[in-house]
Design an enzyme around this catalytic site. Sequence first.
Site, mmCIF file in Angstrom:
data_model
loop_
_atom_site.group_PDB
_atom_site.id
_atom_site.type_symbol
_atom_site.label_atom_id
_atom_site.label_comp_id
_atom_site.label_asym_id
_atom_site.label_seq_id
_atom_site.Cartn_x
_atom_site.Cartn_y
_atom_site.Cartn_z
ATOM 1 N N SER A 128 0.849 -1.202 0.000
ATOM 2 C CA SER A 128 0.000 0.000 0.000
ATOM 3 C C SER A 128 0.874 1.237 0.000
ATOM 4 C CB SER A 128 -0.853 -0.028 1.269
ATOM 5 O OG SER A 128 -1.393 1.243 1.521
ATOM 6 N N TYR A 153 -1.732 -1.378 11.120
ATOM 7 C CA TYR A 153 -2.026 -1.902 9.782
ATOM 8 C C TYR A 153 -0.933 -1.487 8.802
ATOM 9 C CZ TYR A 153 -3.640 -1.454 5.016
ATOM 10 O OH TYR A 153 -3.683 -1.479 3.652
ATOM 11 N N LYS A 157 2.227 -3.602 6.523
ATOM 12 C CA LYS A 157 2.578 -3.544 5.092
ATOM 13 C C LYS A 157 4.086 -3.344 4.930
ATOM 14 C CE LYS A 157 -1.437 -4.299 3.394
ATOM 15 N NZ LYS A 157 -1.697 -5.631 2.838
HETATM 16 N N1 UFG Z 1 -13.086 10.335 3.880
HETATM 17 C C1 UFG Z 1 -14.101 11.201 4.214
HETATM 18 N N2 UFG Z 1 -15.240 10.679 4.717
HETATM 19 C C2 UFG Z 1 -15.436 9.344 4.903
HETATM 20 C C3 UFG Z 1 -14.387 8.463 4.549
HETATM 21 C C4 UFG Z 1 -13.220 8.997 4.043
HETATM 22 O O1 UFG Z 1 -13.977 12.416 4.075
HETATM 23 O O2 UFG Z 1 -16.502 8.955 5.389
HETATM 24 C C5 UFG Z 1 -11.840 10.889 3.313
HETATM 25 C C6 UFG Z 1 -10.621 10.590 4.146
HETATM 26 O O3 UFG Z 1 -10.445 11.570 5.137
HETATM 27 C C7 UFG Z 1 -9.529 10.591 3.091
HETATM 28 C C8 UFG Z 1 -10.239 10.107 1.826
HETATM 29 O O4 UFG Z 1 -11.621 10.268 2.075
HETATM 30 O O5 UFG Z 1 -9.088 11.905 2.892
HETATM 31 C C9 UFG Z 1 -9.961 8.667 1.506
HETATM 32 O O6 UFG Z 1 -10.223 7.909 2.665
HETATM 33 P P1 UFG Z 1 -10.268 6.313 2.635
HETATM 34 O O7 UFG Z 1 -10.551 5.862 4.047
HETATM 35 O O8 UFG Z 1 -11.164 5.847 1.566
HETATM 36 O O9 UFG Z 1 -8.808 5.931 2.198
HETATM 37 P P2 UFG Z 1 -7.402 6.269 2.906
HETATM 38 O O10 UFG Z 1 -6.651 7.086 1.919
HETATM 39 O O11 UFG Z 1 -7.541 6.804 4.252
HETATM 40 O O12 UFG Z 1 -6.856 4.822 3.113
HETATM 41 C C10 UFG Z 1 -6.499 4.067 2.037
HETATM 42 C C11 UFG Z 1 -6.699 2.576 2.293
HETATM 43 C C12 UFG Z 1 -5.737 2.086 3.328
HETATM 44 C C13 UFG Z 1 -4.352 2.533 3.025
HETATM 45 C C14 UFG Z 1 -4.307 4.021 2.858
HETATM 46 C C15 UFG Z 1 -2.951 4.505 2.466
HETATM 47 O O13 UFG Z 1 -8.019 2.316 2.736
HETATM 48 O O14 UFG Z 1 -5.767 0.679 3.296
HETATM 49 O O15 UFG Z 1 -5.174 4.383 1.796
HETATM 50 O O16 UFG Z 1 -2.888 5.891 2.468
HETATM 51 F F1 UFG Z 1 -3.501 2.211 4.003
#
Ligand code: UFG
Length: 344
Positions: A128, A153, A157
């Site tokens: 990731s 988590y 990775k």
């Molecule tokens: N977000 C919102 N509202 C929500 C959910 C997410 O605003 O209800 C925002 C988060 O703050 C973030 C973006 O949407 O800015 C993406 O969030 P995700 O949770 O979809 O994804 P992440 O980038 O946080 O996480 C993903 C993967 C992880 C990995 C990570 C690496 O889910 O497995 O990228 O950066 F580790």
Amino acid sequence: MSKHCVLVSGGAGYIGSHTAVELIEAGYDVVIADNLSNSDLRAVEGVRQITGVDVPFVEIDCCDRERLASELFERYTFDSVIHFAAFKAVGESVQKPLEYYRNNLTSLMNIIELMRRYGRHNILFSSSCTVYGEPDKQPVTELTPRKPATSPYGNTKTMCEDILRDSVAAYGDLRGIALRYFNPIGAHPSALIGELPRGVPQNLVPYITQTAAGIRECLSVFGNDYPTPDGSNIRDYIDVVDLARAHVVAIARLIEGKNKENYEIFNVGTGNGVSVLELVRRFEEANSLKLNYKIADRRAGDIVAIWADPTRANEELGWHATRNLDDTLRSAWAWEKRVRGIEE
Ligand code: UFG
């Protein structure tokens, strides 16, 4: 000549099921192994329906080494493994670090040990972009330094990448590739497989589609005061089918011996950074609907921005992200509608 067989661990999960489809369509035999701890047999059924192939499925926990040996390695002749099986919830990993370390590290070590015992050669590991932490410079290349992970988590990775790198260095007949995924979204164009989160979705797109379906009242956009053009976080959203195809070309590279090193790393992203607010707007436009959303506090642990430089995957694997974001967002909504039985 018999077809090359690939073991897909975690193949009932979101990325695993899409990868199984692409492998079969590219002419491989596939065996799916999954303990169904965070996945669903419906995904295996979907793979069978899309491909018309009665893909073998073994319900098994990759932490159980001797069952892995007797029920998979002794019964199937795969020479290649794509190892997806892992826990993946960032927040949960902070609450349950030992479960995350035990599950994610043990399963990879078991697979590598058995590959040695049974003389199997090629392994792809699901890594990731989380290994880059909060990068100093965008976009990130594979040479961008890894940073200490912000969650157990993420740490699994980084540690698994090292376990694979060191194993490949020590055991001459093993070849490995770590694919560093950015943010996979969307669903198969057939809408027969897609993301099936349990409970309240943690990731953005499933939360968006469930809000559009009326299951969630309102999407919270976590922060609009970040140092980005519109104040919301930036990510590199990659279509899950494009991501799945990256696995097909990466495994072919190992099978055909075209790898330059015995351990290689590739970023798998589009190269485009998209903000949360932009993604919401694009979802609304692509699907001609209005989404109920509000600005909420920042979420703990979120990095400001990250997107990929995919040049290495483009040049070395000949792989490019092909689906445009609007089609991907339409596929996500089509899948949600199908799962919920929502009519057009
Ligand atoms: N977000 C919102 N509202 C929500 C959910 C997410 O605003 O209800 C925002 C988060 O703050 C973030 C973006 O949407 O800015 C993406 O969030 P995700 O949770 O979809 O994804 P992440 O980038 O946080 O996480 C993903 C993967 C992880 C990995 C990570 C690496 O889910 O497995 O990228 O950066 F580790």
